[in-house]
Design a protein around this motif. Sequence first.
Motif, PDB file in Angstrom:
ATOM      1  N   PHE A 158     -53.905 -24.461  -2.272  1.00 51.82           N
ATOM      2  CA  PHE A 158     -54.266 -25.770  -2.807  1.00 51.82           C
ATOM      3  C   PHE A 158     -53.052 -26.487  -3.396  1.00 51.82           C
ATOM      4  CE2 PHE A 158     -54.803 -22.906  -6.403  1.00 51.82           C
ATOM      5  CZ  PHE A 158     -54.312 -23.617  -7.489  1.00 51.82           C
ATOM      6  N   ILE A 159     -51.944 -25.751  -3.587  1.00 55.33           N
ATOM      7  CA  ILE A 159     -50.682 -26.347  -4.013  1.00 55.33           C
ATOM      8  C   ILE A 159     -49.784 -26.598  -2.804  1.00 55.33           C
ATOM      9  CG2 ILE A 159     -48.563 -25.931  -5.343  1.00 55.33           C
ATOM     10  CD1 ILE A 159     -50.307 -24.120  -7.165  1.00 55.33           C
ATOM     11  N   ILE A 160     -49.702 -25.617  -1.906  1.00 55.72           N
ATOM     12  CA  ILE A 160     -48.772 -25.690  -0.783  1.00 55.72           C
ATOM     13  C   ILE A 160     -49.171 -26.759   0.222  1.00 55.72           C
ATOM     14  CG2 ILE A 160     -47.740 -24.393   1.126  1.00 55.72           C
ATOM     15  CD1 ILE A 160     -48.310 -21.829  -0.533  1.00 55.72           C
ATOM     16  N   VAL A 161     -50.460 -26.815   0.585  1.00 58.94           N
ATOM     17  CA  VAL A 161     -50.900 -27.740   1.634  1.00 58.94           C
ATOM     18  C   VAL A 161     -50.596 -29.193   1.289  1.00 58.94           C
ATOM     19  CG1 VAL A 161     -52.904 -28.689   2.851  1.00 58.94           C
ATOM     20  CG2 VAL A 161     -52.626 -26.219   2.653  1.00 58.94           C
ATOM     21  N   PRO A 162     -51.041 -29.722   0.140  1.00 63.43           N
ATOM     22  CA  PRO A 162     -50.727 -31.125  -0.141  1.00 63.43           C
ATOM     23  C   PRO A 162     -49.237 -31.389  -0.276  1.00 63.43           C
ATOM     24  CG  PRO A 162     -51.805 -30.102  -2.033  1.00 63.43           C
ATOM     25  CD  PRO A 162     -51.928 -29.150  -0.892  1.00 63.43           C
ATOM     26  N   ALA A 163     -48.480 -30.432  -0.845  1.00 64.80           N
ATOM     27  CA  ALA A 163     -47.032 -30.625  -0.993  1.00 64.80           C
ATOM     28  C   ALA A 163     -46.370 -30.772   0.379  1.00 64.80           C
ATOM     29  CB  ALA A 163     -46.422 -29.460  -1.763  1.00 64.80           C
ATOM     30  N   ARG A 206     -55.667 -38.240  -4.283  1.00 62.58           N
ATOM     31  CA  ARG A 206     -54.601 -38.771  -3.399  1.00 62.58           C
ATOM     32  C   ARG A 206     -54.883 -38.416  -1.935  1.00 62.58           C
ATOM     33  NH1 ARG A 206     -51.775 -40.334  -0.074  1.00 62.58           N
ATOM     34  NH2 ARG A 206     -49.517 -40.628  -0.034  1.00 62.58           N
ATOM     35  N   MET A 207     -55.352 -37.214  -1.671  1.00 61.89           N
ATOM     36  CA  MET A 207     -55.638 -36.801  -0.294  1.00 61.89           C
ATOM     37  C   MET A 207     -56.793 -37.601   0.306  1.00 61.89           C
ATOM     38  SD  MET A 207     -53.578 -34.261   0.699  1.00 61.89           S
ATOM     39  CE  MET A 207     -54.382 -33.188   1.898  1.00 61.89           C
ATOM     40  N   ILE A 208     -57.775 -37.940  -0.533  1.00 63.77           N
ATOM     41  CA  ILE A 208     -58.949 -38.655  -0.022  1.00 63.77           C
ATOM     42  C   ILE A 208     -58.655 -40.145   0.166  1.00 63.77           C
ATOM     43  CG2 ILE A 208     -61.319 -39.368  -0.556  1.00 63.77           C
ATOM     44  CD1 ILE A 208     -61.623 -36.715  -2.079  1.00 63.77           C
ATOM     45  N   PHE A 209     -58.005 -40.747  -0.835  1.00 65.90           N
ATOM     46  CA  PHE A 209     -57.852 -42.196  -0.835  1.00 65.90           C
ATOM     47  C   PHE A 209     -56.472 -42.697  -0.439  1.00 65.90           C
ATOM     48  CE2 PHE A 209     -61.198 -41.254  -4.017  1.00 65.90           C
ATOM     49  CZ  PHE A 209     -62.247 -41.887  -3.376  1.00 65.90           C
ATOM     50  N   GLY A 269     -59.245 -32.775   0.389  1.00 70.33           N
ATOM     51  CA  GLY A 269     -59.239 -33.472  -0.893  1.00 70.33           C
ATOM     52  C   GLY A 269     -60.523 -33.235  -1.662  1.00 70.33           C
ATOM     53  N   SER A 270     -61.651 -33.249  -0.955  1.00 72.31           N
ATOM     54  CA  SER A 270     -62.947 -32.983  -1.604  1.00 72.31           C
ATOM     55  C   SER A 270     -63.001 -31.567  -2.151  1.00 72.31           C
ATOM     56  CB  SER A 270     -64.090 -33.201  -0.601  1.00 72.31           C
ATOM     57  OG  SER A 270     -64.100 -34.535  -0.126  1.00 72.31           O
ATOM     58  N   LEU A 271     -62.433 -30.614  -1.393  1.00 76.51           N
ATOM     59  CA  LEU A 271     -62.409 -29.222  -1.859  1.00 76.51           C
ATOM     60  C   LEU A 271     -61.590 -29.103  -3.141  1.00 76.51           C
ATOM     61  CD1 LEU A 271     -63.099 -26.213  -1.360  1.00 76.51           C
ATOM     62  CD2 LEU A 271     -60.937 -26.035  -0.134  1.00 76.51           C
ATOM     63  N   LEU A 272     -60.459 -29.826  -3.219  1.00 78.84           N
ATOM     64  CA  LEU A 272     -59.642 -29.776  -4.424  1.00 78.84           C
ATOM     65  C   LEU A 272     -60.413 -30.285  -5.640  1.00 78.84           C
ATOM     66  CD1 LEU A 272     -56.094 -30.979  -3.264  1.00 78.84           C
ATOM     67  CD2 LEU A 272     -56.991 -28.656  -3.396  1.00 78.84           C
ATOM     68  N   LEU A 273     -61.181 -31.354  -5.449  1.00 77.67           N
ATOM     69  CA  LEU A 273     -61.985 -31.877  -6.549  1.00 77.67           C
ATOM     70  C   LEU A 273     -63.063 -30.869  -6.957  1.00 77.67           C
ATOM     71  CD1 LEU A 273     -62.460 -35.612  -5.489  1.00 77.67           C
ATOM     72  CD2 LEU A 273     -60.765 -34.633  -7.043  1.00 77.67           C
ATOM     73  N   LEU A 278     -55.002 -30.608  -9.627  1.00 75.53           N
ATOM     74  CA  LEU A 278     -56.019 -30.619  -8.572  1.00 75.53           C
ATOM     75  C   LEU A 278     -56.730 -31.963  -8.492  1.00 75.53           C
ATOM     76  CD1 LEU A 278     -57.593 -27.101  -9.156  1.00 75.53           C
ATOM     77  CD2 LEU A 278     -56.436 -27.828  -7.073  1.00 75.53           C
ATOM     78  N   LEU A 279     -57.094 -32.518  -9.631  1.00 72.43           N
ATOM     79  CA  LEU A 279     -57.797 -33.799  -9.651  1.00 72.43           C
ATOM     80  C   LEU A 279     -56.928 -34.909  -9.056  1.00 72.43           C
ATOM     81  CD1 LEU A 279     -59.462 -33.643 -13.186  1.00 72.43           C
ATOM     82  CD2 LEU A 279     -60.643 -33.517 -10.986  1.00 72.43           C
ATOM     83  N   LEU A 280     -55.672 -34.969  -9.480  1.00 72.92           N
ATOM     84  CA  LEU A 280     -54.775 -36.019  -8.994  1.00 72.92           C
ATOM     85  C   LEU A 280     -54.503 -35.872  -7.503  1.00 72.92           C
ATOM     86  CD1 LEU A 280     -52.204 -36.206 -11.940  1.00 72.92           C
ATOM     87  CD2 LEU A 280     -54.054 -37.802 -11.422  1.00 72.92           C
ATOM     88  N   THR A 281     -54.236 -34.638  -7.074  1.00 74.13           N
ATOM     89  CA  THR A 281     -53.923 -34.401  -5.663  1.00 74.13           C
ATOM     90  C   THR A 281     -55.132 -34.617  -4.779  1.00 74.13           C
ATOM     91  OG1 THR A 281     -52.305 -32.737  -6.346  1.00 74.13           O
ATOM     92  CG2 THR A 281     -52.935 -32.758  -4.023  1.00 74.13           C
ATOM     93  N   GLY A 282     -56.308 -34.159  -5.223  1.00 75.61           N
ATOM     94  CA  GLY A 282     -57.539 -34.349  -4.451  1.00 75.61           C
ATOM     95  C   GLY A 282     -57.836 -35.816  -4.212  1.00 75.61           C
TER      96      GLY A 282
END
Length: 262
Positions: A30-35, A259-262, A115-119, A253-257
């Motif tokens: 959950f850290i590596i993928v968005p980075a 960002r991934m969705i929107f 992104g939904s999973l991160l949230l 997680l909240l910030l990245t999730g």
Amino acid sequence: MDLLLYTMVLLITGATAGLATGLLGVGGGFIIVPALYFIMESMGIPMDTAIRTAFGTSLAVILPTALNGARSHYRRGFLDLKEAVPIGVLGFLGSMAGAYTAGIFSAEVLKSFFGSLLLFIALQMIFSGKIDRGSKLRGAAPPLGFITGLLSGLLGIGGGVVLVPLLVMMAGFDVLEAVGTSSIVIALTAAGGTVSYIYSGIGKASLPFSAGYVNLLQFMVIVFMSIPFSWIGASLAHSVDVRYIRYLFIVMLLLTGLRMIF
């Protein structure tokens, strides 16, 4: 992206993911993928290639990182291999199925799903400060491995964020036992997903220095930091109050999730 900045981001990603692996029994995906996705997106790499390479490379990193975290927990007596191996075998199979399924969906769908999973993970971490331990149900743990593996292969995560609370609530594990067991299970799920992403990426639009959808250059730089920091995280898990570190992960997680969705 400047080479020095690129390298620094990868090193910081590896350190953070390794710490999360040893400390919380999660894979760090959950850290590596968005980075990795944001790095490749900034370099102008097509979305389909970027998201699948982020998933595949993340799983490749999780494998050695989780194994090292598992070794630390085993030495402290919080890893029962007789319990962990059956869960991990089903996790391996589930991960291969998840990686295959990921090839069916578009990059936009996968990005939104991730992104939904991160949230969801952030909310789970907020409300699971005290996880009520369930009764020890015979045979309950192995099927949880397949569910974890499916998510692992589909979204490039180790699956520990799902597995640890399930082992405690549904299979009656102690929290530290669940963290230790999760570390070996996510290594096996990561192995299954890595094989699938290498195979599915052969002949596709992959990056230089890649084996299928696993980028070897990113892998080596991140692992350089993730392995030693997984040892540090495993030591901290047995000696410090992890609440404040959890809070940092929740915010991230909240910030990245979002960002991934929107």
